[in-house]
Enzyme design. Structure first.
Site, PDB file in Angstrom:
ATOM      1  CB  SER A   3      31.128  42.961  28.063  1.00  8.52           C
ATOM      2  OG  SER A   3      32.498  42.647  28.035  1.00  8.52           O
ATOM      3  CB  THR A   4      32.994  45.073  24.184  1.00 15.07           C
ATOM      4  OG1 THR A   4      33.583  43.836  24.520  1.00 15.07           O
ATOM      5  CG2 THR A   4      33.918  45.868  23.281  1.00 15.07           C
ATOM      6  CG  HIS A  45      32.437  41.118  31.264  1.00 15.23           C
ATOM      7  ND1 HIS A  45      31.996  40.663  30.038  1.00 15.23           N
ATOM      8  CD2 HIS A  45      31.704  40.453  32.192  1.00 15.23           C
ATOM      9  CE1 HIS A  45      31.045  39.761  30.225  1.00 15.23           C
ATOM     10  NE2 HIS A  45      30.843  39.628  31.519  1.00 15.23           N
ATOM     11  CG  MET A  85      33.663  40.123  23.436  1.00 14.61           C
ATOM     12  SD  MET A  85      35.315  40.132  22.660  1.00 14.61           S
ATOM     13  CE  MET A  85      35.403  41.792  22.008  1.00 14.61           C
ATOM     14  CG  ASP A 116      28.493  36.831  31.281  1.00 14.18           C
ATOM     15  OD1 ASP A 116      28.008  35.831  31.854  1.00 14.18           O
ATOM     16  OD2 ASP A 116      28.851  37.852  31.894  1.00 14.18           O
TER      17      ASP A 116
END
Length: 354
Positions: free
Chosen positions: A177-178, A204, A297, A300
């Site tokens: 993600s991030t 994401h 973050m 998940d």
């Protein structure tokens, strides 16, 4: 970062040529009591403030006079290693600009609201992203992962067996993600041309972003990289990016693996969800698979990769030092779902040894 009593307050620079957005962001960030906000209406003013003052994080609009947001990011990075969040347009051109910004050094992006209905979601996401990255920077203590192999001596001891297990994998799943796009760019560029195992990635991203992201990766790496479509036979050496707004899963039919693109509810606020991908890989491939959970973050992927480990799959987490945000790997490590903790270069080294 400054202290007021026992409270930390983070210093934020907001760069936006819209007077409404500058005041809007400044007002709601300062209302949280966590942030002290300075504004700049042009990139030139922003550069002057960056030279004079220290900021914990900087938000930059994607389209401004004199220079665009990507050019401004590069110039700021020449001055100091600042944490920069790109405010992006929810359009295909906006997606390409966003990936350039991430490649230039932005740690993440957030979509600019296009209507009043989207303002509350924008406020929530911006506060969450800024708070998370500021707290990550504040934290100086690295956590020693429990139950994971981290030392060079341990890794050398198990290197041969790990490589042999990796060679058995029918598929590699990645949840990220991030901070993910630049990491995936570097990893896939370094991946050997004849890498034989298919890779499925949950990054994401919103719907308009995943196809341009896959196209960009394919262009940069000259590899078979595509946005996943439903019921497509999974081919060795190809990399499939989960479609924004849908879950990606793996299904085994008559000894062959196929992609499934599923329109189900969000999992842990995400769609696509790494948990869905990892769980489906555990079901379809069992121990003949590899799961990699990386920077991002939240948590998940932690449940799904635990299912993979219970089935005997090789499971890996990105190390804290190389993560923009350690949330996803940390959650998986704390659940005992991870065998190896490696940085991206070490992950590629392992993949290239297959």
């Amino acid at each position: 970062m400054i202290m007021f009593g026992d409270e930390f307050m983070y210093r934020v620079l907001v760069v936006d040529d819209s007077a409404f957005m500058r005041q809007f962001i400044k007002s709601f960030l300062e209302s949280t009591g966590k942030f002290v906000v300075t504004v700049a209406q042009t990139p030139l003013i922003a550069l002057d403030k960056v030279r004079k003052f220290k900021f914990d994080v900087i938000t930059i609009d994607y389209e401004m006079p004199y220079m665009n947001g990507v050019e401004l990011i590069r110039k700021i990075k020449e001055i100091k290693d600042a944490k920069i969040l790109m405010i992006s347009a929810y359009t295909r051109p906006g997606a390409y600009t966003t990936f350039e910004a991430l490649s230039a050094g932005a740690f993440d992006y957030i979509l600019k609201p296009t209507s009043e209905d989207e303002l509350e979601e924008f406020k929530y996401e911006l506060i969450k992203k800024l708070t998370t990255v500021c707290e990550e920077c504040k934290s100086e203590e690295g956590s020693k992962p429990h139950g994971a192999i981290t030392s060079l001596e341990d890794r050398l001891t198990i290197e041969k067996s790990i490589i042999e297990r990796a060679k058995l994998a029918k598929v590699v799943g990645i949840g990220i993600s991030t901070g993910g796009p630049p990491v995936l760019e570097r990893m896939f560029k370094s991946l050997k041309k004849d890498f034989p195992i298919p890779i499925l990635v949950v990054q994401h991203m919103p719907p308009n972003f995943t196809k341009p992201f896959a196209d960009r990766l394919a262009s940069i790496t000259s590899k078979c990289i595509k946005e996943a479509s439903d019921t497509e036979e999974i081919k060795g050496g190809c990399i499939y990016i989960a479609k924004g707004g849908y879950h990606l899963a793996v299904e085994e039919i008559d000894g062959k693996l196929y992609t499934r693109v599923l329109d189900l509810e969000k999992i842990k606020s995400h769609k696509p969800s790494a948990d869905i991908l990892f769980s489906s890989i555990a079901e379809a491939c069992g121990k003949a698979s590899m799961g990699i959970i990386m920077t991002g973050m939240g948590s998940d992927g932690s449940d799904g990769i635990l299912e993979m480990r219970k089935k005997g799959a090789l499971t890996i987490a990105q190390d804290e030092k190389s993560c923009v945000v350690f949330g996803m790997p940390k959650a998986a490590i704390e659940k005992g779902a991870v065998e190896l903790v490696l940085n991206p270069d070490q992950i590629v080294e392992l993949l290239n040894s297959i």
